[in-house]
Enzyme design. Structure first.
Site, PDB file in Angstrom:
ATOM      1  N   THR A   1      18.565 -12.073  -3.560  1.00 49.57           N
ATOM      2  CA  THR A   1      17.895 -12.707  -4.691  1.00 49.57           C
ATOM      3  C   THR A   1      18.707 -12.489  -5.967  1.00 49.57           C
ATOM      4  O   THR A   1      18.618 -13.287  -6.903  1.00 49.57           O
ATOM      5  CB  THR A   1      16.466 -12.161  -4.883  1.00 49.57           C
ATOM      6  OG1 THR A   1      16.507 -10.741  -4.750  1.00 49.57           O
ATOM      7  CG2 THR A   1      15.515 -12.736  -3.857  1.00 49.57           C
TER       8      THR A   1
ATOM      9  N   LYS B   1      19.666 -14.922  -9.376  1.00 51.68           N
ATOM     10  CA  LYS B   1      19.572 -14.545 -10.794  1.00 51.68           C
ATOM     11  C   LYS B   1      20.905 -14.787 -11.497  1.00 51.68           C
ATOM     12  O   LYS B   1      20.955 -15.316 -12.615  1.00 51.68           O
ATOM     13  CB  LYS B   1      19.195 -13.057 -10.923  1.00 51.68           C
ATOM     14  CG  LYS B   1      17.799 -12.753 -10.423  1.00 51.68           C
ATOM     15  CD  LYS B   1      17.570 -11.265 -10.128  1.00 51.68           C
ATOM     16  CE  LYS B   1      16.363 -11.133  -9.208  1.00 51.68           C
ATOM     17  NZ  LYS B   1      16.224  -9.798  -8.592  1.00 51.68           N
TER      18      LYS B   1
ATOM     19  N   LYS C   1      23.312  -4.335  -6.726  1.00 53.74           N
ATOM     20  CA  LYS C   1      22.395  -4.394  -5.586  1.00 53.74           C
ATOM     21  C   LYS C   1      22.355  -3.008  -4.972  1.00 53.74           C
ATOM     22  O   LYS C   1      23.162  -2.152  -5.346  1.00 53.74           O
ATOM     23  CB  LYS C   1      22.868  -5.413  -4.545  1.00 53.74           C
ATOM     24  CG  LYS C   1      24.359  -5.242  -4.184  1.00 53.74           C
ATOM     25  CD  LYS C   1      24.861  -6.312  -3.219  1.00 53.74           C
ATOM     26  CE  LYS C   1      25.183  -7.630  -3.852  1.00 53.74           C
ATOM     27  NZ  LYS C   1      24.232  -8.704  -3.576  1.00 53.74           N
ATOM     28  N   ARG C   2      21.445  -2.760  -4.024  1.00 59.34           N
ATOM     29  CA  ARG C   2      21.454  -1.461  -3.353  1.00 59.34           C
ATOM     30  C   ARG C   2      22.802  -1.229  -2.667  1.00 59.34           C
ATOM     31  O   ARG C   2      23.488  -2.173  -2.276  1.00 59.34           O
ATOM     32  CB  ARG C   2      20.321  -1.397  -2.317  1.00 59.34           C
ATOM     33  CG  ARG C   2      18.971  -1.151  -2.940  1.00 59.34           C
ATOM     34  CD  ARG C   2      18.911   0.161  -3.702  1.00 59.34           C
ATOM     35  NE  ARG C   2      18.866   1.307  -2.824  1.00 59.34           N
ATOM     36  CZ  ARG C   2      17.758   1.945  -2.466  1.00 59.34           C
ATOM     37  NH1 ARG C   2      16.587   1.547  -2.920  1.00 59.34           N
ATOM     38  NH2 ARG C   2      17.815   2.989  -1.672  1.00 59.34           N
TER      39      ARG C   2
ATOM     40  N   HIS D   1      11.625  -9.605   6.312  1.00 63.93           N
ATOM     41  CA  HIS D   1      12.759  -9.537   5.380  1.00 63.93           C
ATOM     42  C   HIS D   1      13.996  -8.881   5.976  1.00 63.93           C
ATOM     43  O   HIS D   1      14.947  -8.601   5.259  1.00 63.93           O
ATOM     44  CB  HIS D   1      12.402  -8.727   4.138  1.00 63.93           C
ATOM     45  CG  HIS D   1      11.258  -9.271   3.348  1.00 63.93           C
ATOM     46  ND1 HIS D   1      11.424 -10.041   2.228  1.00 63.93           N
ATOM     47  CD2 HIS D   1       9.932  -9.142   3.530  1.00 63.93           C
ATOM     48  CE1 HIS D   1      10.234 -10.356   1.740  1.00 63.93           C
ATOM     49  NE2 HIS D   1       9.304  -9.821   2.518  1.00 63.93           N
TER      50      HIS D   1
ATOM     51  N   LYS E   1      26.443  -4.702   2.710  1.00 62.56           N
ATOM     52  CA  LYS E   1      26.641  -5.469   1.471  1.00 62.56           C
ATOM     53  C   LYS E   1      28.103  -5.398   0.992  1.00 62.56           C
ATOM     54  O   LYS E   1      28.516  -6.119   0.102  1.00 62.56           O
ATOM     55  CB  LYS E   1      25.703  -4.962   0.380  1.00 62.56           C
ATOM     56  CG  LYS E   1      24.220  -5.201   0.692  1.00 62.56           C
ATOM     57  CD  LYS E   1      23.322  -4.682  -0.406  1.00 62.56           C
ATOM     58  CE  LYS E   1      21.848  -4.716  -0.082  1.00 62.56           C
ATOM     59  NZ  LYS E   1      21.218  -6.049  -0.251  1.00 62.56           N
TER      60      LYS E   1
HETATM   61  C1  26Q Z   1      10.332   1.211   5.753  1.00 60.59           C
HETATM   62  C2  26Q Z   1       9.765   2.314   6.390  1.00 60.59           C
HETATM   63  C3  26Q Z   1       9.789   3.559   5.766  1.00 60.59           C
HETATM   64  C4  26Q Z   1      10.351   3.689   4.500  1.00 60.59           C
HETATM   65  C5  26Q Z   1      10.908   2.584   3.878  1.00 60.59           C
HETATM   66  C6  26Q Z   1      10.894   1.352   4.505  1.00 60.59           C
HETATM   67  C7  26Q Z   1      11.502   0.181   3.838  1.00 60.59           C
HETATM   68  C8  26Q Z   1      11.376   0.025   2.467  1.00 60.59           C
HETATM   69  C9  26Q Z   1      11.943  -1.061   1.818  1.00 60.59           C
HETATM   70  C10 26Q Z   1      12.189  -0.778   4.552  1.00 60.59           C
HETATM   71  C11 26Q Z   1      12.757  -1.867   3.907  1.00 60.59           C
HETATM   72  C12 26Q Z   1      12.628  -2.024   2.536  1.00 60.59           C
HETATM   73  C13 26Q Z   1      13.214  -3.138   1.778  1.00 60.59           C
HETATM   74  C14 26Q Z   1      13.854  -4.158   2.302  1.00 60.59           C
HETATM   75  C15 26Q Z   1      14.434  -5.215   1.459  1.00 60.59           C
HETATM   76  O1  26Q Z   1      14.459  -5.104   0.239  1.00 60.59           O
HETATM   77  N1  26Q Z   1      14.926  -6.299   2.065  1.00 60.59           N
HETATM   78  C16 26Q Z   1      15.493  -7.384   1.274  1.00 60.59           C
HETATM   79  O2  26Q Z   1      14.466  -8.316   0.988  1.00 60.59           O
HETATM   80  C17 26Q Z   1      14.902  -9.304   0.071  1.00 60.59           C
HETATM   81  C18 26Q Z   1      13.726 -10.171  -0.286  1.00 60.59           C
HETATM   82  O3  26Q Z   1      13.384 -10.990   0.790  1.00 60.59           O
HETATM   83  C19 26Q Z   1      16.060 -10.106   0.657  1.00 60.59           C
HETATM   84  O4  26Q Z   1      16.529 -10.975  -0.335  1.00 60.59           O
HETATM   85  C20 26Q Z   1      17.182  -9.161   1.092  1.00 60.59           C
HETATM   86  O5  26Q Z   1      18.173  -9.906   1.781  1.00 60.59           O
HETATM   87  C21 26Q Z   1      16.623  -8.078   2.012  1.00 60.59           C
HETATM   88  O6  26Q Z   1      17.648  -7.143   2.312  1.00 60.59           O
END
Ligand code: 26Q
Length: 819
Positions: free
Chosen positions: A651, A655, A543-544, A355, A549
């Site tokens: 995503t 929506k 979004k975050r 992702h 972004k």
């Molecule tokens: C990793 C290691 C330690 C702590 C946290 C993490 C961590 C946690 C969450 C790393 C990444 C995430 C989340 C990533 C994320 O949400 N990516 C998004 O995924 C969506 C679904 O595929 C995409 O639509 C977005 O583009 C993408 O940014």
């Protein structure tokens, strides 16, 4: 169980009184929620058991979706919808004097995720169940979900999200299914029948206790399982701590330390940090999940050589990559397999979704940390690395560079993505553009080695939650226009195209949007005490918060609009309400500065008599699934403005499109595919293309300073970031933002895309005034959104990755049909 409104009311009243011991006029809405929730949960029970039986009997491969995050939000409304009893319950409750929508608000949001990746997992569960696939979630039951955000004096403040405070009616604790997870210790080996057998001694043992949450399919009687693991101490106070006195406190300390494993969700979705507790969480999920998969498989009494035919383990990003060495460990150390046989099973069982493009988010763990915390797993990773590198050397003789680049362990770091690709039979990206970037840039070496392993699965969202549940009035209009087939086949939404210019349908669509805007306006009034003009354009960026972004681009543009009105008070612009929702990672300083800036802008434009009728800005605190369900249906404009090449998919874009918002966006992530179906007619494209961005990167960037010097509007806005004035009151300054743009040469091309963005926004303002034109574009968006339904995505995963078919629910034993 109730079958109509009257017996629903009857049964519900009985329960309510039985549960609370109060009379009807004494019960609170909290009581109503609890009684309704438990009643529905029990109704699900028989279907749940029958579904499991059907899956076992039909012998189909079981899919286990492993994810550190499941951002499921509230379940009551969705479960009622999927059970087909939403109207019955709404009307019945209404007659008893309660509003279902109000009752739904009593449920805590299950915020067990950061953003896109976690919400995707939740949407996928809904599609899996609704299509009748045997697909289950495996995750962690965090005691605290993603923090609750408060905005105080314009700053983000984080509060703990104790979502379980009032209990959770949906979960079922399964003590009979708990398993042990081992940390630390040392590995001993001894020979048994000429074979080396490994055993870990002196380890710390943690109980993993599963809490099962039913996942209800849409009107198909299927109920799948989301299994969330909770960590509990396995120590016995009398045996391990000698009972009384200070030892008792040692025991309590120990218990607390063990239970931290499932205490909280890491609130960061971008910057990888090598934190021991996070590694513990990841292994905890993997070990508990794999053990439970194996136990379920064992009940079939089949040889393990058939494991991959019966079991698919899918990992949501690299976070659960340790399933690979963990399954190896179990097959070798506990089931007696040799290396090659075990590897053959594992590498036909696991598949992986990536992702992320951002390199700072790629997971790497210090070798030392894994060696100490997970000694046996470490040995297996080491051996995997040795074999992989040996194979590479044969494949690419003399290319030592390539071998080092691709190694699983390199410079003291374990690279989880490399391990995940090596151990998986499928690797996919989440949008066409993203998959291309993986193949041709980010994972080029691996793509050259394993071209057949890589594939694309463009993300999708569940139209049940995001259209039917969040926007029932739109659902209604669609039903009356094209019938209801789209609910089971969302690409049928395409039928709406014929009505894009139909005056009657247009009127209805406008009416629905207005109603949704009024609903959001009253929420904003409650929160901010400001009345919003519902005829203004509701322009939404939710979004975050992240530099890539580019909420900053949106913010700078609003500052510029303000300046233009101030300079020319009679300026004709279409009134706008800009709505933001975003959480920043607690340690992400720049993101928090941007939140503060947006709030300063809001303060100024909402109160200036010259602008407040044309320009409003609201930063809605605590953006979450349930808040999204209020905002998304009310949006006119969807901001999808990331720097091209940075957003894997997005995503939220889907929506908003599905709810009739028009997108202003870059050619990034899934926007590219939206644009393919919408064209210039249905979408407002702007900004650099990915090739241009890459060219600039190769050539050391563009000159932000040159734009500052040549564009007066940009110059003015930037100066306002650091000078006393409308956006910096009482000695404040946004120095770090200013410098990130100028001194650090604007890594995300905010200034480079500014003029193009402003032009697109001007066009939006003009088009909005032509309400026939606007509504036809809006209908076009709804019509084309079926392609981004999660059902389409899940069918692709099912056929192209997992090789599974839907179960035949009608032929199963137990309950039949839909009551
Ligand atoms: C990793 C290691 C330690 C702590 C946290 C993490 C961590 C946690 C969450 C790393 C990444 C995430 C989340 C990533 C994320 O949400 N990516 C998004 O995924 C969506 C679904 O595929 C995409 O639509 C977005 O583009 C993408 O940014």
């Amino acid at each position: 169980m109730f079958t109509n409104k009257e017996n629903f009311k009857q049964e519900f009243k009985q329960r309510l009184i039985g549960k609370t011991g109060r009379q009807m006029h004494e019960v609170t809405e909290d009581d109503v929620y609890a009684a309704l929730g438990s009643m529905i949960r029990e109704r699900i029970g028989s279907d749940w058991a029958a579904t499991n039986r059907a899956y076992t009997e039909q012998g189909e491969r079981q899919v286990y979706y492993f994810s550190m995050e499941f951002l499921i939000g509230r379940l009551l409304g969705n479960n009622l919808l999927n059970l087909g009893v939403l109207d019955t319950v709404r009307e019945g409750l209404g007659e008893l004097g309660w509003d279902l929508e109000d009752i739904e608000e009593y449920e805590a949001d299950a915020g067990l995720g950061n953003g896109g990746l976690g919400r995707l997992a939740a949407c996928f569960l809904d599609s899996l169940a609704s299509l009748g696939y045997a697909g289950h979630g495996n995750g962690i039951r965090y005691k605290y979900g993603l923090f609750e955000q408060k905005i105080i004096d314009g700053h983000q403040v984080e509060l703990p999200d104790y979502w379980l405070q009032k209990g959770n009616v949906w979960e079922v604790r399964r003590d009979d299914k708990k398993v042990n997870v081992q940390f630390w210790g040392n590995v001993e080996s001894h020979e048994v029948n000429g074979r080396l057998v490994y055993e870990t001694q002196n380890s710390e043992t943690v109980w993993a206790v599963p809490y099962d949450v039913p996942v209800v399919g849409y009107e198909n009687s299927a109920v799948n399982t989301l299994r969330l693991w909770s960590a509990e101490s396995a120590a016995n106070p009398a045996r391990d701590f000698g009972g009384a006195g200070s030892n008792y406190y040692n025991f309590l300390d120990y218990k607390r330390s063990v239970e931290t494993v499932s205490e909280f969700l890491y609130p960061d979705d971008s910057n990888y940090e090598g934190k021991l507790l996070r590694l513990k969480q990841e292994y905890f999920l993997c070990s508990a999940g794999v053990q439970s998969v194996i136990r379920t498989f064992d009940k079939l009494h089949l040889p393990y050589t058939q494991l991959a035919e019966r079991v698919a383990i899918h990992i949501n990003d690299t976070h659960p990559t340790l399933v690979i060495p963990e399954l190896m460990r179990i097959l070798m150390d506990e089931k007696g397999f040799g290396w090659e046989e075990a590897w053959d099973i594992v590498s036909h069982t696991v598949s992986y979704t990536n992702h992320t493009i951002l390199s700072e988010a790629l997971e790497m763990w210090p070798e030392q940390m894994i060696r100490e915390l997970l000694p046996r797993v470490y040995m297996i990773i080491e051996e995997l690395n040795a074999r992989f590198c040996g194979m590479l050397l044969k494949q690419y003789p003399g290319d030592q560079d390539r071998v080092s680049r691709m190694a699983i362990i390199e410079s003291g770091q374990v690279k989880m993505a490399h391990l995940a690709i090596y151990g998986s039979y499928s690797v996919n990206g989440v949008a066409a553009l993203h998959t291309d970037i993986l193949k041709n840039r980010e994972m080029k070496d691996f793509y050259e080695l394993y071209p057949d392993r890589f594939n694309n699965k463009t993300n999708g969202i569940t139209h049940r939650r995001w259209l039917m549940h969040a926007n029932p009035d739109l659902e209604n209009v669609i039903d009356h226009t094209i019938g209801t087939a789209w609910k089971k086949q969302p690409d049928q939404l395409n039928e709406l195209l014929k009505y894009a210019n139909d005056a009657v349908v247009q009127d209805k669509i406008r009416h629905v949007k207005l109603k949704n805007k009024e609903r959001l306006a009253s929420y904003i009034y409650k929160k901010h005490g400001v009345s919003v003009d519902t005829n203004s354009i509701f322009d939404v960026q939710v979004k975050r918060l992240h530099a890539y972004k580019r909420q900053l681009l949106n913010a700078l543009h609003i500052m510029d609009l303000y300046n233009r009105i101030k300079e020319e008070p009679s300026l004709e612009i279409t009134p706008r309400t800009f709505i933001f929702g975003a959480k920043a990672a607690p340690g992400y300083y720049m993101a928090k500065q941007i939140i503060k800036l947006i709030n300063n802008i809001a303060q100024t434009v909402n109160n200036d008599p010259q602008t407040k009728d044309r320009l409003n800005v609201f930063f809605l605190e605590n953006y979450s699934v349930s808040l999204a369900e209020k905002i998304v249906p009310a949006a006119d404009v969807s901001e999808q403005i990331s720097t091209a090449g940075k957003e894997a998919s997005g995503t939220g874009n889907m929506k908003l499109m599905m709810n009739g918002a028009l997108t202003v966006g870059t050619l990034d992530g899934a926007n590219v595919e939206m644009y393919e179906s919408l064209g210039d007619e249905g979408m407002y494209l702007f900004g650099l293309r990915i090739e241009e961005v890459e060219k600039y990167y190769r050539e050391g960037g563009y000159s932000a300073q040159a734009i500052y010097n040549s564009d007066e509007r940009v110059k003015k806005v930037l100066d306002q970031l650091i000078q006393p004035g409308p956006f910096c009151q009482n000695g404040q300054s946004f120095d770090p933002i200013y410098h990130s743009l100028l001194s650090h040469n604007d890594e995300y091309f905010v200034l480079r895309d500014f003029a193009s963005y402003a032009d697109a926004q001007t066009q939006i303002g003009l088009d909005y005034q032509d309400s026939k034109l606007w509504t036809s574009k809006s209908i076009l968006n709804i019509a084309k959104s079926g392609r981004f339904a999660g059902d389409r995505t899940i069918k692709e995963y099912a056929t192209e990755i997992w090789g599974v078919n839907p179960a035949n629910m009608a032929s199963r034993s137990g309950l039949q049909g839909n009551h």
